[in-house]
Design a protein around this motif. Structure first.
Motif, PDB file in Angstrom:
ATOM      1  N   PHE A  19      46.838  27.807  55.095  1.00  0.00           N
ATOM      2  CA  PHE A  19      46.028  28.590  56.397  1.00  0.00           C
ATOM      3  C   PHE A  19      44.802  28.930  55.470  1.00  0.00           C
ATOM      4  CE2 PHE A  19      44.707  31.598  58.845  1.00  0.00           C
ATOM      5  CZ  PHE A  19      44.378  30.843  60.201  1.00  0.00           C
ATOM      6  N   GLY A  20      44.983  29.624  54.467  1.00  0.00           N
ATOM      7  CA  GLY A  20      43.968  30.340  52.942  1.00  0.00           C
ATOM      8  C   GLY A  20      43.415  29.744  52.672  1.00  0.00           C
ATOM      9  N   VAL A  21      43.584  27.944  52.152  1.00  0.00           N
ATOM     10  CA  VAL A  21      43.251  26.741  51.694  1.00  0.00           C
ATOM     11  C   VAL A  21      42.091  26.535  52.327  1.00  0.00           C
ATOM     12  CG1 VAL A  21      42.794  24.750  50.762  1.00  0.00           C
ATOM     13  CG2 VAL A  21      44.598  26.476  49.574  1.00  0.00           C
ATOM     14  N   ILE A  22      42.407  26.490  54.149  1.00  0.00           N
ATOM     15  CA  ILE A  22      41.372  25.479  55.019  1.00  0.00           C
ATOM     16  C   ILE A  22      40.218  27.007  54.889  1.00  0.00           C
ATOM     17  CG2 ILE A  22      40.696  25.506  57.752  1.00  0.00           C
ATOM     18  CD1 ILE A  22      44.351  24.128  57.188  1.00  0.00           C
ATOM     19  N   VAL A  73      29.236  32.815  47.604  1.00  0.00           N
ATOM     20  CA  VAL A  73      29.923  35.129  47.709  1.00  0.00           C
ATOM     21  C   VAL A  73      30.756  34.830  48.787  1.00  0.00           C
ATOM     22  CG1 VAL A  73      28.414  37.095  48.097  1.00  0.00           C
ATOM     23  CG2 VAL A  73      27.494  35.404  47.387  1.00  0.00           C
ATOM     24  N   LEU A  74      30.680  34.736  49.290  1.00  0.00           N
ATOM     25  CA  LEU A  74      32.234  34.617  50.875  1.00  0.00           C
ATOM     26  C   LEU A  74      33.222  33.967  50.186  1.00  0.00           C
ATOM     27  CD1 LEU A  74      30.592  33.659  54.074  1.00  0.00           C
ATOM     28  CD2 LEU A  74      30.935  35.989  53.428  1.00  0.00           C
ATOM     29  N   ARG A  75      32.782  32.883  49.889  1.00  0.00           N
ATOM     30  CA  ARG A  75      34.489  32.543  49.141  1.00  0.00           C
ATOM     31  C   ARG A  75      34.856  33.748  48.159  1.00  0.00           C
ATOM     32  NH1 ARG A  75      32.483  28.221  45.559  1.00  0.00           N
ATOM     33  NH2 ARG A  75      32.059  29.786  44.460  1.00  0.00           N
ATOM     34  N   ASP A  76      34.525  33.744  47.240  1.00  0.00           N
ATOM     35  CA  ASP A  76      34.642  35.111  45.299  1.00  0.00           C
ATOM     36  C   ASP A  76      35.039  36.064  46.272  1.00  0.00           C
ATOM     37  OD1 ASP A  76      33.492  32.731  44.253  1.00  0.00           O
ATOM     38  OD2 ASP A  76      32.080  34.088  43.223  1.00  0.00           O
ATOM     39  N   VAL A  77      34.469  37.083  47.457  1.00  0.00           N
ATOM     40  CA  VAL A  77      34.815  37.951  48.199  1.00  0.00           C
ATOM     41  C   VAL A  77      36.516  38.616  48.797  1.00  0.00           C
ATOM     42  CG1 VAL A  77      34.644  39.600  49.860  1.00  0.00           C
ATOM     43  CG2 VAL A  77      32.961  38.781  48.302  1.00  0.00           C
ATOM     44  N   LEU A  78      36.230  37.093  49.526  1.00  0.00           N
ATOM     45  CA  LEU A  78      38.046  36.731  50.111  1.00  0.00           C
ATOM     46  C   LEU A  78      38.579  36.268  48.788  1.00  0.00           C
ATOM     47  CD1 LEU A  78      36.361  34.860  53.758  1.00  0.00           C
ATOM     48  CD2 LEU A  78      37.563  36.962  52.817  1.00  0.00           C
ATOM     49  N   SER A  79      38.706  36.073  47.897  1.00  0.00           N
ATOM     50  CA  SER A  79      39.849  35.347  46.963  1.00  0.00           C
ATOM     51  C   SER A  79      39.904  37.122  46.072  1.00  0.00           C
ATOM     52  CB  SER A  79      39.055  34.094  46.506  1.00  0.00           C
ATOM     53  OG  SER A  79      39.027  33.101  46.834  1.00  0.00           O
ATOM     54  N   GLY A  80      39.138  37.958  46.256  1.00  0.00           N
ATOM     55  CA  GLY A  80      39.359  38.799  45.399  1.00  0.00           C
ATOM     56  C   GLY A  80      38.345  38.889  43.722  1.00  0.00           C
ATOM     57  N   GLU A  81      37.503  38.124  44.278  1.00  0.00           N
ATOM     58  CA  GLU A  81      36.508  38.387  42.203  1.00  0.00           C
ATOM     59  C   GLU A  81      35.286  38.441  43.178  1.00  0.00           C
ATOM     60  OE1 GLU A  81      37.321  36.836  39.109  1.00  0.00           O
ATOM     61  OE2 GLU A  81      39.187  35.537  40.584  1.00  0.00           O
TER      62      GLU A  81
END
Length: 209
Positions: free
Chosen positions: A30-33, A131-139
């Motif tokens: 689910f997280g990947v999607i 940017v959103l990808r990195d934020v949600l991935s903790g980066e």
């Protein structure tokens, strides 16, 4: 039709980069999607909201979501049997940046907005999803790191696209050149570590120290 297909390719590439980023953080399916979707449509969604453009592009055309799910599934299937190259995420991100930046600029251009606004909207479309990808991935977002040129590549690409049209080039060739400039500058930055100068402020030490 050509630009629609290129836009879909950009969606697929960004979805793949999101899936790779989520996989490296050991997210569940689910997280990947979620990360794949946010990466692929985040920049365009923010652009449409800022331009008061409704319905949002992927709501108007749900085929974008289908492409995202297929791209994420293909990425998961690939990494299950083979390790992705270390540069895979960077390459996917660079291609997505190039395609989305110019398509975002074209949307803003259709609104007959000033050139500077077109540059900003193109840059937002290309980089906000990452940017959103990195934020949600903790980066720390790639856009804000002391790292190789990223948003600068988008800005230069849109500027080249607009200048070429001003000089009399057709819309289509100017678009392809703009995409090439974004991708080429981004790849060059990765290869040769091209970076902007770092701004540092040295604070005066107090007398008690």
């Amino acid at each position: 039709m050509v630009f629609y297909l290129l836009s879909m390719f950009g969606v697929a590439v960004f979805a793949a980069s999101g899936a790779l980023a989520a996989g490296r953080k050991n997210f569940d399916l689910f997280g990947v999607i979620v990360i794949a979707i946010v990466t692929a449509v985040g920049g365009g969604t923010l652009r449409d909201l800022l331009l008061d453009r409704y319905p949002i592009f992927w709501v108007r055309d749900p085929a974008h979501l289908t492409v995202i799910l297929v791209a994420a599934a293909c990425t998961l299937a690939y990494v299950r049997f083979r390790k992705p190259p270390l540069a895979a995420l960077a390459v996917a991100d660079a291609l997505g940046l190039a395609l989305f930046t110019i398509s975002g600029a074209q949307v803003a251009e259709q609104k007959e907005l000033p050139a500077l606004t077109v540059v900003v909207m193109g840059t937002i479309t290309g980089s906000a999803g990452g940017v959103l990808r990195d934020v949600l991935s903790g980066e720390v977002p790639l856009l804000l790191r002391q790292t190789d040129l990223y948003a600068t590549a988008a800005i230069v690409g849109v500027a080249a696209y607009l200048v070429l049209q001003t000089l009399g080039f057709g819309h289509e060739p100017a678009s392809f050149v703009g995409m090439g400039v974004v991708a080429g500058l981004r790849f060059a930055a990765i290869r040769w570590k091209l970076r902007l100068p770092v701004f540092r402020v040295s604070e005066e030490k107090s007398k008690s120290e």
